[in-house]
Design a protein around this motif. Structure first.
Motif, PDB file in Angstrom:
ATOM      1  N   ALA B  31     -10.965   7.949  -1.359  1.00 48.23           N
ATOM      2  CA  ALA B  31     -11.108   9.389  -1.142  1.00 48.23           C
ATOM      3  C   ALA B  31     -12.505   9.824  -1.544  1.00 48.23           C
ATOM      4  CB  ALA B  31     -10.068  10.150  -1.951  1.00 48.23           C
ATOM      5  N   PRO B  32     -13.432   9.614  -0.652  1.00 47.48           N
ATOM      6  CA  PRO B  32     -14.795   9.974  -1.013  1.00 47.48           C
ATOM      7  C   PRO B  32     -14.934  11.485  -1.189  1.00 47.48           C
ATOM      8  CG  PRO B  32     -14.679   9.453   1.320  1.00 47.48           C
ATOM      9  CD  PRO B  32     -13.331   9.179   0.756  1.00 47.48           C
ATOM     10  N   ALA B  33     -15.853  11.839  -2.042  1.00 47.52           N
ATOM     11  CA  ALA B  33     -16.046  13.262  -2.320  1.00 47.52           C
ATOM     12  C   ALA B  33     -16.667  13.985  -1.123  1.00 47.52           C
ATOM     13  CB  ALA B  33     -16.937  13.439  -3.530  1.00 47.52           C
ATOM     14  N   GLU B  34     -17.352  13.254  -0.288  1.00 45.98           N
ATOM     15  CA  GLU B  34     -17.963  13.875   0.863  1.00 45.98           C
ATOM     16  C   GLU B  34     -17.999  12.850   1.996  1.00 45.98           C
ATOM     17  OE1 GLU B  34     -21.222  12.775   1.729  1.00 45.98           O
ATOM     18  OE2 GLU B  34     -21.391  11.433   0.043  1.00 45.98           O
ATOM     19  N   PRO B  35     -18.119  13.211   3.254  1.00 46.99           N
ATOM     20  CA  PRO B  35     -18.364  14.571   3.661  1.00 46.99           C
ATOM     21  C   PRO B  35     -17.082  15.396   3.742  1.00 46.99           C
ATOM     22  CG  PRO B  35     -18.465  13.127   5.546  1.00 46.99           C
ATOM     23  CD  PRO B  35     -18.192  12.267   4.365  1.00 46.99           C
ATOM     24  N   THR B 340     -22.881   9.325   4.229  1.00 45.47           N
ATOM     25  CA  THR B 340     -23.592   9.535   5.484  1.00 45.47           C
ATOM     26  C   THR B 340     -24.725   8.542   5.660  1.00 45.47           C
ATOM     27  OG1 THR B 340     -25.046  11.148   4.466  1.00 45.47           O
ATOM     28  CG2 THR B 340     -23.047  11.986   5.483  1.00 45.47           C
ATOM     29  N   LYS B 341     -25.204   7.983   4.539  1.00 42.41           N
ATOM     30  CA  LYS B 341     -26.259   6.981   4.663  1.00 42.41           C
ATOM     31  C   LYS B 341     -25.712   5.687   5.262  1.00 42.41           C
ATOM     32  CE  LYS B 341     -28.952   8.698   0.789  1.00 42.41           C
ATOM     33  NZ  LYS B 341     -29.044   8.633  -0.666  1.00 42.41           N
ATOM     34  N   THR B 342     -24.470   5.355   4.893  1.00 35.69           N
ATOM     35  CA  THR B 342     -23.888   4.109   5.380  1.00 35.69           C
ATOM     36  C   THR B 342     -23.315   4.271   6.778  1.00 35.69           C
ATOM     37  OG1 THR B 342     -21.872   4.709   4.220  1.00 35.69           O
ATOM     38  CG2 THR B 342     -23.368   3.191   3.104  1.00 35.69           C
ATOM     39  N   THR B 343     -22.685   5.383   7.054  1.00 35.57           N
ATOM     40  CA  THR B 343     -22.105   5.622   8.379  1.00 35.57           C
ATOM     41  C   THR B 343     -22.534   7.009   8.880  1.00 35.57           C
ATOM     42  OG1 THR B 343     -20.155   6.446   7.274  1.00 35.57           O
ATOM     43  CG2 THR B 343     -20.039   4.200   8.112  1.00 35.57           C
ATOM     44  N   PRO B 344     -23.714   7.072   9.456  1.00 35.76           N
ATOM     45  CA  PRO B 344     -24.238   8.373   9.864  1.00 35.76           C
ATOM     46  C   PRO B 344     -23.310   9.137  10.787  1.00 35.76           C
ATOM     47  CG  PRO B 344     -25.892   6.637  10.129  1.00 35.76           C
ATOM     48  CD  PRO B 344     -24.598   5.959   9.796  1.00 35.76           C
ATOM     49  N   ASP B 345     -22.537   8.408  11.613  1.00 40.28           N
ATOM     50  CA  ASP B 345     -21.655   9.081  12.564  1.00 40.28           C
ATOM     51  C   ASP B 345     -20.497   9.790  11.874  1.00 40.28           C
ATOM     52  OD1 ASP B 345     -21.936   9.508  15.203  1.00 40.28           O
ATOM     53  OD2 ASP B 345     -20.275   8.161  15.755  1.00 40.28           O
ATOM     54  N   ALA B 346     -20.223   9.356  10.604  1.00 44.12           N
ATOM     55  CA  ALA B 346     -19.110   9.954   9.881  1.00 44.12           C
ATOM     56  C   ALA B 346     -19.392  11.399   9.513  1.00 44.12           C
ATOM     57  CB  ALA B 346     -18.833   9.159   8.608  1.00 44.12           C
ATOM     58  N   SER B 347     -20.640  11.786   9.655  1.00 41.89           N
ATOM     59  CA  SER B 347     -21.040  13.069   9.095  1.00 41.89           C
ATOM     60  C   SER B 347     -21.141  14.166  10.142  1.00 41.89           C
ATOM     61  CB  SER B 347     -22.390  12.906   8.413  1.00 41.89           C
ATOM     62  OG  SER B 347     -23.310  12.433   9.372  1.00 41.89           O
ATOM     63  N   ALA B 348     -20.481  13.996  11.249  1.00 46.65           N
ATOM     64  CA  ALA B 348     -20.569  15.016  12.302  1.00 46.65           C
ATOM     65  C   ALA B 348     -19.196  15.586  12.613  1.00 46.65           C
ATOM     66  CB  ALA B 348     -21.180  14.411  13.556  1.00 46.65           C
ATOM     67  N   GLY B 369     -11.640  18.190  19.424  1.00 48.71           N
ATOM     68  CA  GLY B 369     -12.959  17.672  19.116  1.00 48.71           C
ATOM     69  C   GLY B 369     -12.908  16.571  18.081  1.00 48.71           C
ATOM     70  N   LYS B 370     -14.058  16.345  17.475  1.00 51.67           N
ATOM     71  CA  LYS B 370     -14.191  15.252  16.503  1.00 51.67           C
ATOM     72  C   LYS B 370     -14.472  15.827  15.125  1.00 51.67           C
ATOM     73  CE  LYS B 370     -17.387  11.639  15.110  1.00 51.67           C
ATOM     74  NZ  LYS B 370     -17.577  12.310  13.816  1.00 51.67           N
ATOM     75  N   ASN B 371     -13.717  15.344  14.162  1.00 51.59           N
ATOM     76  CA  ASN B 371     -13.888  15.824  12.799  1.00 51.59           C
ATOM     77  C   ASN B 371     -14.720  14.826  11.987  1.00 51.59           C
ATOM     78  OD1 ASN B 371     -13.632  17.457  10.608  1.00 51.59           O
ATOM     79  ND2 ASN B 371     -11.396  17.442  10.571  1.00 51.59           N
ATOM     80  N   PHE B 372     -15.057  15.213  10.772  1.00 51.29           N
ATOM     81  CA  PHE B 372     -15.713  14.272   9.867  1.00 51.29           C
ATOM     82  C   PHE B 372     -14.790  13.073   9.620  1.00 51.29           C
ATOM     83  CE2 PHE B 372     -17.625  18.312   8.526  1.00 51.29           C
ATOM     84  CZ  PHE B 372     -18.954  17.989   8.682  1.00 51.29           C
ATOM     85  N   GLU B 373     -15.404  11.953   9.360  1.00 53.64           N
ATOM     86  CA  GLU B 373     -14.617  10.760   9.016  1.00 53.64           C
ATOM     87  C   GLU B 373     -14.495  10.721   7.496  1.00 53.64           C
ATOM     88  OE1 GLU B 373     -15.951   7.277  11.053  1.00 53.64           O
ATOM     89  OE2 GLU B 373     -14.879   5.954   9.675  1.00 53.64           O
ATOM     90  N   ASN B 374     -13.499  11.441   6.981  1.00 58.73           N
ATOM     91  CA  ASN B 374     -13.350  11.532   5.529  1.00 58.73           C
ATOM     92  C   ASN B 374     -13.019  10.190   4.895  1.00 58.73           C
ATOM     93  OD1 ASN B 374     -13.906  14.253   5.272  1.00 58.73           O
ATOM     94  ND2 ASN B 374     -11.833  14.802   5.873  1.00 58.73           N
ATOM     95  N   VAL B 375     -12.271   9.392   5.629  1.00 61.69           N
ATOM     96  CA  VAL B 375     -11.890   8.069   5.143  1.00 61.69           C
ATOM     97  C   VAL B 375     -12.458   7.058   6.126  1.00 61.69           C
ATOM     98  CG1 VAL B 375      -9.947   6.550   4.634  1.00 61.69           C
ATOM     99  CG2 VAL B 375      -9.756   9.012   4.204  1.00 61.69           C
ATOM    100  N   PRO B 376     -13.134   6.029   5.651  1.00 59.48           N
ATOM    101  CA  PRO B 376     -13.675   5.039   6.594  1.00 59.48           C
ATOM    102  C   PRO B 376     -12.591   4.507   7.519  1.00 59.48           C
ATOM    103  CG  PRO B 376     -14.497   4.624   4.381  1.00 59.48           C
ATOM    104  CD  PRO B 376     -13.469   5.703   4.255  1.00 59.48           C
TER     105      PRO B 376
END
Lengths: 118, 406
Positions: B31-35, B340-348, B369-376
């Motif tokens: 459960a990452p704190a962001e995004p 977002t540094k590891t998976t830039p696409d997760a941050s959109a 639409g597409k949400n943030f990727e809160n969990v890899p």
């Protein structure tokens, strides 16, 4: 509520001089300004009257120029109100103002000023 | 029968966050704190940035309107505490602390950029207890200070002039009554100048009686005047055209309430340019065909949890061609965080939506639409459709009066 004090001033102008009056409602509020010469309404206008020719020094001598302004509180940011006056045509221009404050949003205050022409 | 209950039943036909990608076996979701799933609206420059930065919604915010009130307020807050007051919130608009006799109504609405900034700047300050290891423990205080202002405040609302005209008409009716004393005042002054004091006093009594009767005679005009004045106040908050808000804030922690241990806890900066177009009818509130464009940029650093600086950029477009139908599209991009540094696409996040108001209070809505990727590898699809069924406000059945009690 802080009622504005009534302004009562004397102003002298030479016979041939044009006497001009300016009135401005301040603090971003909306007011209706009425200018009377003696008992007669001469002008009614909202918010600003700029350099209104009220008469010559000779025609105004002994008369009182009365200005009444009903100011409405139309800004949520402040309940302060002010009205400023400028008279010119005499030896020195006269600039005076008075202010007041209403208790509640949307309230109004009546501002009264009298200029006795000598 | 369908109007019997004054409640609305919401039927959700919802396919929310259906996974597009199956989770890889053996991967334990963390459960990452962001995004976080922020939207452009979440990223608007906050009205009170200090409160936003401290994550507080104070129930009581002091808003002094004079320098004296501000000073008294601050002194009493400091006196009431041993040092820095905890759970204190104050918001001040410095420009409005003093009177501005030169500022006309037109000048207020047609201000330059510098003047707009002066007129709209607010300073917010808040303190909160610094949470300890458990929820009921505190071990210090946090202090937040923020500043917000508008660079452009927008143009007057299309219905402003009609309300101003209405206000002036009601004021003119009141003025006619108020000015009935002017001839008497003139007569009084002439009598005084002539030394006829008793006669002047008699005229003064007539003036006093006339003024005393004013409130009753003006009641109806005053009701209309006040309504118009309050409407003008409300329309000032609904300006159209280009509006740009900026805000900055910083929060400090004071562990053990010791100044020498203070440290920056969070800081943030916001910029929110937006444009609003509106077409209005003659009646108050009769506005349709709106276009809202909002661009938001935010930089945040939360040093309590990380040294990363998060940068969010987003936009939202909402179009309401008719009152019953609206379309919206929003997109948000986040950068700077560890994830977002590891998976830039997760941050959109990019989502489009619509709302269609049907008859009888029913509302059909949806978004996709597409949400943030809160969990890899987690759910990223936003697919939400719903029908909100209202049952009306008025019951069809007449309710019998209660039986008289013996």
């Amino acid at each position: 509520m802080k009622k504005p004090p009534e302004i009562d001033e004397r102003y002298a102008a030479p016979d041939a001089a044009d006497v001009r009056l300016s009135v401005r409602v301040g603090d971003g509020q909306i007011g209706l300004i009425r200018v009377f010469i003696g008992p007669t309404l001469k002008v009614s206008a909202p918010n600003v009257i700029g350099r209104l020719l009220v008469g010559t020094g000779a025609s105004l001598r002994g008369q009182t120029v009365r200005v009444r302004t009903t100011v409405n509180d139309v800004l949520a940011q402040t309940n302060k109100m002010s009205v400023s006056y400028g008279l010119e045509g005499g030896a020195q221009p006269l600039d005076v103002s008075h202010d007041g404050e209403v208790d509640a949003d949307g309230d109004m205050l009546l501002f009264k000023a009298a200029f006795r022409m000598a | 029968m369908r109007r019997l209950l004054p409640i609305a039943l919401t039927l959700f036909l919802t396919l929310t966050a259906r996974p597009l990608l199956a989770q890889a076996p053996g991967v334990t979701p963390t459960a990452p704190a962001e995004p976080k799933a922020v939207t452009p609206d979440d990223m608007r420059a906050p009205t009170s940035p200090a409160f936003a930065l401290l994550d507080v919604s104070p129930s009581s915010v002091e808003r002094p309107q004079t320098p004296k009130a501000f000073t008294v307020n601050l002194i009493s807050a400091l006196r009431g505490s041993d040092g820095l007051p905890r759970s204190y919130a104050v918001e001040v608009a410095p420009f409005w602390l003093t009177s501005h006799p030169d500022l006309t109504f037109d000048g207020y609405y047609h201000a330059s950029v510098v003047q707009t900034m002066q007129q709209t700047v607010t300073v917010s300050l808040a303190t909160t207890p610094l949470a300890g290891a458990s929820a009921d423990q505190t071990f210090g205080s946090s202090l937040g200070v923020g500043v917000r202002t508008l660079l452009r405040a927008g143009n007057p609302h299309p219905q402003l002039q009609a309300s101003v005209d209405e206000l002036l008409a009601a004021t003119a009716a009141i003025a006619t009554e108020q000015d009935a004393t002017v001839p008497l005042e003139d007569e009084r002054d002439r009598l005084r100048d002539a030394g006829q004091t008793a006669a002047a006093d008699e005229v003064q009594r007539r003036i006093d009686a006339l003024e005393a009767s004013l409130p009753k005679r003006l009641a109806e005009h005053d009701r209309k005047r006040r309504a118009a004045a309050l409407r003008i106040q409300a329309l000032d908050k609904e300006r159209v055209g280009f509006v740009m808000a900026v805000a900055v804030a910083e929060a400090w922690d004071f562990p053990q309430d010791r100044y020498d241990q203070h440290r920056i806890a969070r800081w943030g900066a916001w910029a929110t340019p937006g444009y609003r177009a509106l077409v209005c009818g003659a009646k108050p509130g009769d506005c349709t065909s709106t276009l809202d464009v909002l661009v938001v940029a935010r930089v945040l650093q939360d040093r309590r949890t990380s040294t990363d600086t998060l940068r969010d950029v987003g936009a939202r477009v909402a179009w309401q061609p008719v009152p019953a139908f609206s379309l919206s599209f929003e997109t948000v991009r986040r950068s700077g965080g560890t994830a977002t540094k590891t998976t830039p696409d997760a941050s959109a996040r990019t989502v489009g939506g619509f709302e269609y108001r049907l008859e009888n209070g029913m509302l059909l809505y949806g978004s996709f639409g597409k949400n943030f990727e809160n969990v890899p590898g987690g759910h990223t699809l936003v697919s939400l459709f719903g029908l909100n069924v209202g049952f009306g406000k008025k019951p069809d059945l007449k309710i019998a009066p209660a039986a008289p009690t013996p």
